[in-house]
Design a protein around this motif. Sequence first.
Motif, PDB file in Angstrom:
ATOM      1  N   LEU A 574       2.688  47.011  31.831  1.00  0.00           N
ATOM      2  CA  LEU A 574       1.410  48.141  31.907  1.00  0.00           C
ATOM      3  C   LEU A 574       1.277  48.121  32.996  1.00  0.00           C
ATOM      4  CD1 LEU A 574      -1.441  48.865  29.330  1.00  0.00           C
ATOM      5  CD2 LEU A 574      -1.773  48.212  32.229  1.00  0.00           C
ATOM      6  N   CYS A 576      -0.927  49.084  36.328  1.00  0.00           N
ATOM      7  CA  CYS A 576      -2.343  49.862  36.792  1.00  0.00           C
ATOM      8  C   CYS A 576      -2.254  50.450  38.398  1.00  0.00           C
ATOM      9  CB  CYS A 576      -3.136  49.215  37.372  1.00  0.00           C
ATOM     10  SG  CYS A 576      -3.382  48.062  35.569  1.00  0.00           S
ATOM     11  N   ALA A 617      -0.672  59.659  34.662  1.00  0.00           N
ATOM     12  CA  ALA A 617       0.006  58.498  33.951  1.00  0.00           C
ATOM     13  C   ALA A 617       0.534  58.917  32.579  1.00  0.00           C
ATOM     14  CB  ALA A 617      -1.682  58.517  33.314  1.00  0.00           C
ATOM     15  N   THR A 619       4.238  56.775  30.159  1.00  0.00           N
ATOM     16  CA  THR A 619       4.707  55.909  29.473  1.00  0.00           C
ATOM     17  C   THR A 619       6.254  56.474  29.550  1.00  0.00           C
ATOM     18  OG1 THR A 619       3.266  55.154  26.991  1.00  0.00           O
ATOM     19  CG2 THR A 619       5.841  54.795  27.812  1.00  0.00           C
ATOM     20  N   ILE A 638       4.143  51.060  31.227  1.00  0.00           N
ATOM     21  CA  ILE A 638       3.000  52.082  31.259  1.00  0.00           C
ATOM     22  C   ILE A 638       2.176  51.996  32.098  1.00  0.00           C
ATOM     23  CG2 ILE A 638       0.335  52.346  29.137  1.00  0.00           C
ATOM     24  CD1 ILE A 638       2.005  50.975  27.262  1.00  0.00           C
ATOM     25  N   PRO A 640      -1.615  53.357  33.166  1.00  0.00           N
ATOM     26  CA  PRO A 640      -2.491  53.723  31.872  1.00  0.00           C
ATOM     27  C   PRO A 640      -3.586  55.012  32.680  1.00  0.00           C
ATOM     28  CG  PRO A 640      -3.152  51.923  32.913  1.00  0.00           C
ATOM     29  CD  PRO A 640      -1.389  52.186  33.017  1.00  0.00           C
ATOM     30  N   TYR A 664      -7.820  53.605  28.100  1.00  0.00           N
ATOM     31  CA  TYR A 664      -6.183  52.873  27.670  1.00  0.00           C
ATOM     32  C   TYR A 664      -6.731  52.167  25.923  1.00  0.00           C
ATOM     33  CZ  TYR A 664      -2.208  50.766  27.233  1.00  0.00           C
ATOM     34  OH  TYR A 664      -1.080  51.132  26.553  1.00  0.00           O
ATOM     35  N   THR A 666      -6.630  49.887  24.742  1.00  0.00           N
ATOM     36  CA  THR A 666      -7.187  48.105  25.212  1.00  0.00           C
ATOM     37  C   THR A 666      -8.898  48.266  25.167  1.00  0.00           C
ATOM     38  OG1 THR A 666      -7.084  47.734  27.764  1.00  0.00           O
ATOM     39  CG2 THR A 666      -4.883  46.804  25.777  1.00  0.00           C
ATOM     40  N   ASP A 704     -12.453  49.264  32.987  1.00  0.00           N
ATOM     41  CA  ASP A 704     -11.414  49.298  31.407  1.00  0.00           C
ATOM     42  C   ASP A 704     -10.773  47.999  31.368  1.00  0.00           C
ATOM     43  OD1 ASP A 704      -9.351  48.784  33.219  1.00  0.00           O
ATOM     44  OD2 ASP A 704      -8.842  51.102  33.629  1.00  0.00           O
ATOM     45  N   VAL A 706      -7.460  46.767  31.214  1.00  0.00           N
ATOM     46  CA  VAL A 706      -6.192  47.085  31.837  1.00  0.00           C
ATOM     47  C   VAL A 706      -6.364  46.806  33.042  1.00  0.00           C
ATOM     48  CG1 VAL A 706      -6.287  49.157  31.273  1.00  0.00           C
ATOM     49  CG2 VAL A 706      -3.870  47.844  30.756  1.00  0.00           C
ATOM     50  N   CYS A 707      -6.414  47.452  33.660  1.00  0.00           N
ATOM     51  CA  CYS A 707      -6.902  47.646  34.774  1.00  0.00           C
ATOM     52  C   CYS A 707      -8.190  47.452  35.715  1.00  0.00           C
ATOM     53  CB  CYS A 707      -5.629  49.133  35.456  1.00  0.00           C
ATOM     54  SG  CYS A 707      -4.834  49.562  34.861  1.00  0.00           S
TER      55      CYS A 707
END
Length: 956
Positions: A574, A576, A617, A619, A638, A640, A664, A666, A704, A706-707
């Motif tokens: 993933l 960012c 954004a 996949t 990915i 996000p 996302y 997460t 978030d 994830v990033c």
Amino acid sequence: MRKKLLIAIGSLFLGSVSYSQMQMTDADYVDTNELDCSALGAGGVNFIDMGGNYTPNFDDTITFCPDLTQGTKVSIAFATNIGYEFDIHPTDTLYIYDGPTTAAPLLAATNSAVNPTGANWQASFLNNPSGCLTVRFKTDGASDGTGWIAKVACGNLAQPYYPHLEAFVNGSPINQLNPIDTGYVNVCLGDSILFVAKPLFPYSLESTGFGYSQTLTNVNYSWTISNVGPLGINNDSIWFVPTARQGYFIDLKMTDQFPQLMGITAKVRVSILPSFATAGPVEDTICIGTPDILIGGVTAQDTAGVDVPGGEFSIGGSFAGLTFLPDGNGQLYETTINISGLGSGTVTQASDISSICLDIEHSFIGDLEIALTCPNGTMVSLMNTYSGGGDLVAGGCGGGGISLGSDTDTDGGAPGSPVETYCFSFVNPDYGTICANLGNTYQNPYGNTSMLPGTYTPDGNFSDFIGCPLDGDWTISVQDNQGIDDGYIFQWGITFDASLYPNFETYQNYYVDGFWSASPNIISGQNDTLVVVQTTAPGHSYYTYNVVDDFGCSYDTTFDVFSLPLPIIFPDTLACDMTFQVAGTQAFAGGVWSATPNGLNFSSTTNNNPLITTNTAGTYTVSYIDNACSDTITSTIIFPPYPQIFNDTLLCGDDFQVTGTLVYPTGGTWSAASPEVIFLPNNTTTNPTITATTSGQYTVTFTDNVCNNSTSSQVTLFLLPQIFPDTAACNFVFNATGTIAANGGVWSTADTNIHFIPNANVLNPTITSSIPGTFQVTFTDNQCNTSITSEIEFINYAFVTTVDTVICLGATIVTSCGVYPQNDSYVWSNGQVGNNVSVEPGVYTVTASNECNSHSSTMTIGGKVCYITAPNIIVLSSTSGNNKFFLSYDGVEEFHISIVNRWGNLITEYDDPGAAWDGRNLNGEVVSEGTYFYNFTAKLQTGEEIQQQGFVQVFH
């Protein structure tokens, strides 16, 4: 020698010692008439031929046997020095047999031609368990001599014993020392060796019943291991675990109680680690499916494979054992060390011989010469303290009556203790020559004057040994030039300069077996030292080659063959901020990148680690094609989206339900700049409820997980109003506090008895009531027009009353105070609780309380005397008050009275102490004049019970 001369003369002429006149013609001293060894004592001669010149044609035999409980061996000393005589014509012969008869082995057939100055003979251990000596003297008819004057002695001499050593590896019961006693023990590194000393004692007290004790437990053991040093362990066994791949010398010295030292050595050889440098794969990196060759090899025919380096260890030392120096006259005694292992080296300077050390004792040094002889026969004097011109070495000084070591000055062979050491060296000696230091003495434990032990300068010069071989027999020679003394060399050793020793003795292992461990990748030659392998999977494959050497030690080494793997790129990941830097790509010859769907940008499609970016954004599947094998590997990236939350908002109320957050899967975390903001149920809920403790405008942020991207909005909250909860107030006044309203508000009530001071628009007014009771008040905020109501209970003050009273002294009553509805509790001064109280005469205070105040009242309980009295005469017709029978009393709780006439007939009875008897009987008739008797029982308020009897006179 002067001291022993006087002893000898005393023995001959004063007869103060038993056996002082033993003659050749005396009866035998056999086992039924053995010698009293203790009576032979020190000094003096005790054995003569037959007095005067011996006779011609004489042939007689005498046997001397020891009392074995006192001494195990007989010795006879013939000498020509002071007090001794030895004059046997060469045509005559003195025979000495090693045993109790002439059938025993012949030790000597002697006369003045064979032994001009006499000699000393002693019973042996090997052939003569009896310890006896048999003497036969035979003469002819020709010339005669004067015969002899000699000394017979017996004692417990050093009993020979035989060292024996065994070695057991890793607990095995089999002796691994080969050849036995002095051979080798071959082991692997880490093996443990148990060395066990098993000396044999054929002549010990335990074996023969005589002599002194020799057992495994009363022998001292001294273990030394080369490169380790003395172990300091006095035990008949040691464990040894070699720590290096080399050889070790094991040196064991054993000393019995005599003391008599024996030594034995052995060698340990540790298996040498082989070198596998030339073994292994022809190619250590191959392609999958490509055959490869692995080479082992341990035989002479192999041209490549395992190399066997040699082992090595340093040479150990040598020593000479016990040497008895019996009483002698010009007798030469020698003991030899055989030196080996020094190669072809020779002595090049005097300091090459570092030292010669002797553990020695002797009665008197005045008759001693001691010299060292090297392997080529060169002799150098160590000490010569005999001034009578001995024939061992030239020169000599007079040593007088000085001893060496702990000599007991007692003939018969018994050594002293402790054993002392005398060394001779030109390298840092403690003293000069012994002759130059005859005053360097001490009193030994037996009261005799002895030379101080230490290192002395030799009489001779070790430079005379230059050119002499190092290897060979080195001999210590001792010449005793006079009789009446003895001694021992317990042990001696020679030390060469360390530079003369060769560094190593070498040994070579060889390998008896070699094989490759089984592997599914071996496709040919499994039973050979050369195999062919082929891999079916990428990566490392390992192959182990094993060898076994002649010591039985196993070794192995593992080789790594690497099969080129498929290309490796990053795993599914993933990224960012719509950016991903590729890293860690592995490919033998590079490759080419591509992606689906469209939308990714590569900084270079042929760079192993390009920068990948996108504006959308989503996949994406990226592929990498290896240039070497055209193998393709894919991964997923990915990218996000950035998080999205609600727009800025405003609302009435203390919470805001968030909706529509996009993030996302997460999730993320909410935060606020103000600590007054709370997120429910927690700040990781995607759409939480946002609350605040006060009205205001707040900035909230969502980040978030994830990033770590963040977005913020503003929430303006006008909190609903808050006022005090239902409450109570005293004194008809309540001060409102804690009112919360975003923009103020108005108070109101339905009851006209309630008033707001200073007015109803104040946020926290004073609220009053003109009467007690519970009233409802309402607050309506100006911002959101929301009303909230609470109740106030206005409470009257607490109040209480009490009443004084009087009771009997000693009595207790239950009384109460006044009860009022506003009171919550009643507490009396005596600790009782409640409106009722149990009291006796005294002062009592009750306190009534409620949440507003407390009020007290005090009562007095008076005390009075309680009693009962009765009259003793009544006049029925009287008008002055005594016409009835009544009691005077106070404080009566229970009562009963009965009145009878003088005949015991019941006239009347009653229970009221206040009642009166009017002179009538139970039938209502007036009684006659006379005496009547009463009996009453009563119980007072005090609890006292009274029973009283009396009489009353009745007159009409």
